[in-house]
Structures are given as C-alpha cells and as structure tokens.
Design a protein around this motif. Sequence first.
Motif, short mmCIF file in Angstrom:
data_model
loop_
_atom_site.label_atom_id
_atom_site.label_comp_id
_atom_site.label_asym_id
_atom_site.label_seq_id
_atom_site.Cartn_x
_atom_site.Cartn_y
_atom_site.Cartn_z
N THR A 69 0.71 -1.13 0.04
CA THR A 69 0.02 -0.04 -0.01
C THR A 69 0.70 1.37 0.14
OG1 THR A 69 -1.82 -1.05 1.13
CG2 THR A 69 -1.86 1.22 1.21
N GLN A 70 1.83 1.34 0.85
CA GLN A 70 2.52 2.46 0.86
C GLN A 70 3.41 2.59 -0.51
OE1 GLN A 70 2.68 4.75 3.45
NE2 GLN A 70 3.78 5.90 1.99
N LEU A 106 0.89 4.27 -2.76
CA LEU A 106 0.94 5.59 -2.51
C LEU A 106 2.21 6.51 -2.91
CD1 LEU A 106 -0.78 5.05 0.97
CD2 LEU A 106 -1.83 6.05 -0.92
N GLU A 138 1.75 9.55 -5.66
CA GLU A 138 2.36 11.04 -5.36
C GLU A 138 3.22 11.50 -6.30
OE1 GLU A 138 4.90 13.23 -1.59
OE2 GLU A 138 4.36 10.94 -1.60
N PHE A 146 -5.27 12.27 0.66
CA PHE A 146 -5.96 11.00 0.31
C PHE A 146 -6.52 10.74 1.66
CE2 PHE A 146 -6.48 8.20 -3.30
CZ PHE A 146 -7.28 7.06 -2.52
N TYR A 172 -9.14 7.68 3.50
CA TYR A 172 -9.76 6.52 3.06
C TYR A 172 -10.52 5.77 4.28
CZ TYR A 172 -9.37 1.55 2.24
OH TYR A 172 -9.74 0.27 1.84
N LEU A 201 -2.46 9.48 2.60
CA LEU A 201 -1.30 10.38 1.97
C LEU A 201 -1.61 11.70 2.32
CD1 LEU A 201 0.90 10.67 -0.08
CD2 LEU A 201 -0.84 10.47 -1.88
N SER A 252 -7.10 7.70 -9.05
CA SER A 252 -7.47 7.65 -7.84
C SER A 252 -8.18 6.39 -7.54
CB SER A 252 -8.25 9.02 -7.31
OG SER A 252 -7.33 10.11 -7.47
N LEU A 276 -6.12 3.42 -7.43
CA LEU A 276 -5.45 3.36 -6.23
C LEU A 276 -6.44 2.68 -5.30
CD1 LEU A 276 -2.99 3.93 -4.61
CD2 LEU A 276 -3.84 6.13 -4.26
N VAL A 319 -5.84 -0.39 -3.01
CA VAL A 319 -5.75 -0.52 -1.17
C VAL A 319 -6.72 -1.48 -0.78
CG1 VAL A 319 -5.91 1.04 0.62
CG2 VAL A 319 -4.53 1.78 -1.40
#
Length: 401
Positions: A24-25, A28, A32, A46, A48, A58, A138, A141, A145
């Motif tokens: 996930t990181q 992100l 970015e 961001f 969530y 984020l 987005s 993403l 996630v």
Amino acid sequence: MKLSTFKLNTLLSFSQAINRGRSTQGLLDRFEQILREDLGIDRILFFYQYENGWDCILRSGVPDGLEKEIDIEKDLLPIRDITFMSTSANPTMVDFDIIIPIIQDEKQLAFVFIGDIDDEVKGVSGSIKHLNFIQTLSIILMVAVENIRFFEESLKQEAMRKELELASRMQAMLIPLEKSLVNNESVRMSAYYRPHFEVGGDYYDVIKMDEGHFGFCIADVSGKGISAALLMSNFQATIRALFTGEIELTRLVEKLNERVFDTAMGEKFITMFIARYNQHTKVLEYINAGHNPPLFYDKTLGEVSYLTFGCIGLGMLDEIPVIHAGSKLIDHPSKLLCYTDGLVEVLRDAVVEVDLKAIEDQLINDDSIDSNLKSIIRVQHLDIDNPELFDDVSIVGVEFL
C-alpha cells in the motif's frame, strides 16, 4: 497525442505495480510521484475509509497535522460530486483546488484533495487540466488499497482459524477420555461435551484417588472464546494439583477461588459443582459454587432432589464469605446428573427459556445413566446444528449401583 500516450503508459505501469504485489505504501508513493512530478500537483490529501473509521493515508505538500482540521462527517460526507473549492466554511479546505469523492454503491470510500501553488505561473491549473486522469488514477489506487486490505485480513483470519483449530484440539485433550471415567461394580459414569464455538468455557473432570475414593467436577466460566478457554485450562491444572483424598472440600474451594480471582482479576468468574465419593461408606461430599444444581434421582424411592449446598461462584470476590458443604448418604441405587446451563437454556423467539422438565423426564427411569445421556442428547438435539442452543454444553452422569 503525446500527453495521451503518457497517461496510458502511466496507467499501464501503475497497474503493473499493483500486479507485482507492491505494498500500500509503495502504491501511495508512486501515486504521489505521478501527481507531483508528472502532473504538477503541489498539494495532496487522500482520505480513505477503513472498517473502523476514516484515515488520511497520503499527505503531500501540506503542513503536518493539517488533515486533522478537516471534519469528515461535517466537511466531506455531504460532498457527492467533484467539487471546486473556491469557497468553503472550513478555511483549510480553501487551500485546495478540487475535492474528488470516490463512491461505490452510493457509499463514499475515499476523498482526494488536490491543489496547485503556482497557478498563475503554470497557466492552466494541473488540477483542472488533468482532472479526469487524476480521478481515474485515484479510483485504481483506491481499489488496489481495498484489495490489499482484504487480502491481509484474509491472511489474518486464516491464521486465526488455524490457531482456533489448534486451541480446540488442545482443549479437547483436557476433557477426560471415556476410559478415564469411573466404571466398576458400584459406580458407573458417562459424560458428554460440546463447545458452541471452536473453543469453550465448559469443563469437567474425574480424578481417581486412593482405592475406593474418586472426585469429579463440572464447571462453566463466564463469557466465551479464547479468554474463557485459557482461564478454564488454568483452572483444570489447579484442580488437578490440589484435589486429593485428604483435603477438605471447603479448603479446596477457598484455594480455587483465590487462584481464579488472582488470574481473572474479577473480570470473569467460574461456577462449579465439585464432589468426592467414598465407595466404602457410600457418602458423597459436595460443594455447589453457584452452579446449576445437579439432579439426584433415588430409584428406590422414586424421588428427585437437587444438590444446592455451597457458595457463590469462584472469582466473584477475593474471599468467599460463607461455604456450606453438602453431604449425602447414598444407600439406594441412584443417579446423579450434572450439567452446564447450555443444556437447559434455549433461545426461542428471541427469549431465553429454561427447560428442566425435559432433562428430568429422561432421568426418572430404571435405564442406565449412559442410556439417559443418549436420550438427553437426542431430545435436546445436541447431535445436530440446533439454532436454539447458544452456549457450550457439558454433562456428567453418575450411577450409584
């Protein structure tokens, strides 16, 4: 054409990063990088929604803690469409150009804040120029996630399932085998155990002492699950260490209460019926510590009585104020049925009912205690998935010949 090719290649590379199992990181960070370096977006937030609430996953180009100035319920949940932030009741949100809500099945799953600092220098704002592309990226993403979260949760659930299976097998080892029960010319025993979930808070045991003496008990810990099972396994070890032919039952119960209270710190308690029988004198000593009173049936007299002498449950108080030990001379052929409340408490039309008569009816006869238990299992539908039962069930039957 060049910009379109860039966007297609970006979507392709982003999808490939997802397929490669990037964290996930990592996703992100890539998101970015695309927005800041390739699209000229200076400010990003961001939000969530996890199962237990919202989180800002984020934050880029904005001061630390700025996201805490945004009230999700008040400032964001009313937003259902892409919104330009020229004005807002929250001055923090005016620092951004656009808020993009990500909605699935009429439910908001995420909010993406984007903004430029040098709009006048750049000409057309990158937030506006690339809005549709940023929205698409987005959504991709957010789905990634979500998938990562579901996968991690499934791994945790599988690990927990395996741990519960192991705990269930370990707990089953604590329950006496049939060959461990007392069966001789003067006493016959039969027992049954069924946890409601993988692990339970019920327990029974039979402890053979010197010749002519044996002890037995049945117990139920408040609550269910792993914590109840752990407390009960610790309780069993304590009983096994302390229960002998010499110790007075009142002293044994006092010691057990101390151990339970020290272990559970008053958060849980255990109800218990514990007894010791002398096959020579035919005297049954017992203490009922807040447990369901066992049924005693004298076959010669045709009388049913309940063994109620005892005290409060173990672990309720640091010291039991009064203990009344019971004693019964069994000079006629008789039967004793001990059970936990899961046997007699049933859920009918959302109401818990206690049904003792069905149990009595199966005991008041000349059949063996083993036959009685089989009848109880059949009548109470313990051998099938009975939705009326909502607790662990344990039964110990003793027949005095």
